[in-house]
Write a protein that holds these residues in place. Structure first.
Motif, PDB file in Angstrom:
ATOM      1  N   UNK A  89       2.655  44.829  22.368  1.00  0.00           N
ATOM      2  CA  UNK A  89       2.480  46.271  22.539  1.00  0.00           C
ATOM      3  C   UNK A  89       1.437  46.613  23.592  1.00  0.00           C
ATOM      4  N   UNK A  90       0.559  45.660  23.883  1.00  0.00           N
ATOM      5  CA  UNK A  90      -0.546  45.952  24.787  1.00  0.00           C
ATOM      6  C   UNK A  90      -1.681  46.685  24.104  1.00  0.00           C
ATOM      7  N   UNK A  91      -1.563  46.909  22.800  1.00  0.00           N
ATOM      8  CA  UNK A  91      -2.594  47.607  22.048  1.00  0.00           C
ATOM      9  C   UNK A  91      -3.542  46.640  21.358  1.00  0.00           C
ATOM     10  N   UNK A  92      -4.276  47.165  20.408  1.00  0.00           N
ATOM     11  CA  UNK A  92      -5.258  46.364  19.666  1.00  0.00           C
ATOM     12  C   UNK A  92      -4.822  46.239  18.216  1.00  0.00           C
ATOM     13  N   UNK A  93      -4.762  45.016  17.744  1.00  0.00           N
ATOM     14  CA  UNK A  93      -4.378  44.743  16.369  1.00  0.00           C
ATOM     15  C   UNK A  93      -5.628  44.699  15.507  1.00  0.00           C
ATOM     16  N   UNK A 111      -2.320  48.908  14.274  1.00  0.00           N
ATOM     17  CA  UNK A 111      -2.073  48.640  15.690  1.00  0.00           C
ATOM     18  C   UNK A 111      -2.438  49.861  16.507  1.00  0.00           C
ATOM     19  N   UNK A 112      -3.606  49.803  17.160  1.00  0.00           N
ATOM     20  CA  UNK A 112      -4.049  50.897  18.012  1.00  0.00           C
ATOM     21  C   UNK A 112      -4.002  52.222  17.280  1.00  0.00           C
ATOM     22  N   UNK A 113      -3.383  53.225  17.942  1.00  0.00           N
ATOM     23  CA  UNK A 113      -3.233  54.533  17.312  1.00  0.00           C
ATOM     24  C   UNK A 113      -1.854  54.692  16.690  1.00  0.00           C
TER      25      UNK A 113
END
Length: 267
Positions: A89-93, A111-113
């Motif tokens: 996703x390119x986000x933060x887990x 996961x992120x927002x």
């Protein structure tokens, strides 16, 4: 998501920091050094000796790191919390999970927002409670009416499914302590000793390891078992921080109370 989480747990250290899974994790003391217990008995290592005041006296940073990973992978249960990047996703887990070697777990994944899911796995059943943001993010591209119906039915409600089912397999993988930690305890390390410190009230020793431009910092408990308390990575591929606590404590993985929606029964 699971591949990234695994790469960042023992993970960040094992796959990136020069810890290789090809060497035995047996007695990691150097050939010329005594075991810690023997050092304590040796008259040369009296209370007046400077070495006895130093955590893990006589051990190199690599030996300490290896012992810490062996102790951590040998724990029957633990809790890990932290934030790591998710490649897909390119986000933060975001993770906060207590898990054990029986495969039980309890905690949250986010996961992120894109929302959060609360998890409990006990025996062969996986219970999950999704918030609205998570359900909408996972349903992206679906007809709006269908997404709204799923949110109406599932948001904030505990669901259950067989942990071995295709829909549960990825999430259930987070609950297997042996799978999460893998063979991290079978590695070797070139870590360098750092300073003594205190981490959340627990005396610890810092160690650092460099792999090219990537830098890893380990915090190892200096009292009791030499558990790995925290792992910080500045790796470009897997940056993040994971904190380990609650070693050996029971996992609160009981069946949730209240209404539970059986997803397997819905087909």
């Amino acid at each position: 998501m699971r591949r990234t989480a695994l790469a960042a747990l023992c993970l960040v250290a094992v796959t990136g920091a020069g810890l290789t899974g090809c060497q035995s994790g047996g007695d990691t003391a150097s050939a010329g050094s005594q075991p810690a217990s023997e050092q304590a008995k040796d008259p040369k290592n009296s209370k007046d000796s400077k070495d006895t005041k130093e955590p893990f006296a006589g051990l190199s940073g690599g030996e300490i790191t290896e012992r810490a990973l062996a102790a951590t992978t040998g724990a029957p249960s633990l809790r890990f919390t932290g934030e790591i990047p998710d490649e897909e996703s390119g986000g933060t887990l975001r993770l906060d999970l207590a898990l054990d070697k029986k495969g039980d777990c309890a905690g949250t994944l986010g996961l992120g927002d894109e929302g959060e899911v609360e998890l409990i796995k006990t025996g062969g059943t996986l219970y999950a409670k999704y918030d609205e943001a998570f359900l909408r993010a996972q349903s992206e591209g679906e007809p709006q009416a269908d997404v709204d119906a799923v949110v109406e039915m599932m948001a904030g409600t505990w669901t259950k499914m067989a942990a071995t089912g295709a829909d549960a397999e990825d999430i259930a993988g987070f609950c297997d302590l042996d799978e999460v930690l893998g063979d991290a305890g079978d590695g070797s390390s070139d870590a360098t000793r750092g300073k003594a410190t205190t981490l959340d009230g627990t005396p610890a020793l810092t160690l650092t390891e460099q792999d090219g431009k990537d830098r890893y910092t380990f915090y190892v408990a200096t009292e009791g078992e030499p558990y790995l308390l925290r792992l910080e990575s500045t790796s470009a591929a897997d940056p993040g921080t994971i904190t380990f606590t609650d070693f050996g404590k029971p996992v609160p993985a009981g069946k949730p109370e209240g209404e539970i929606l059986d997803l397997d029964a819905l087909g």
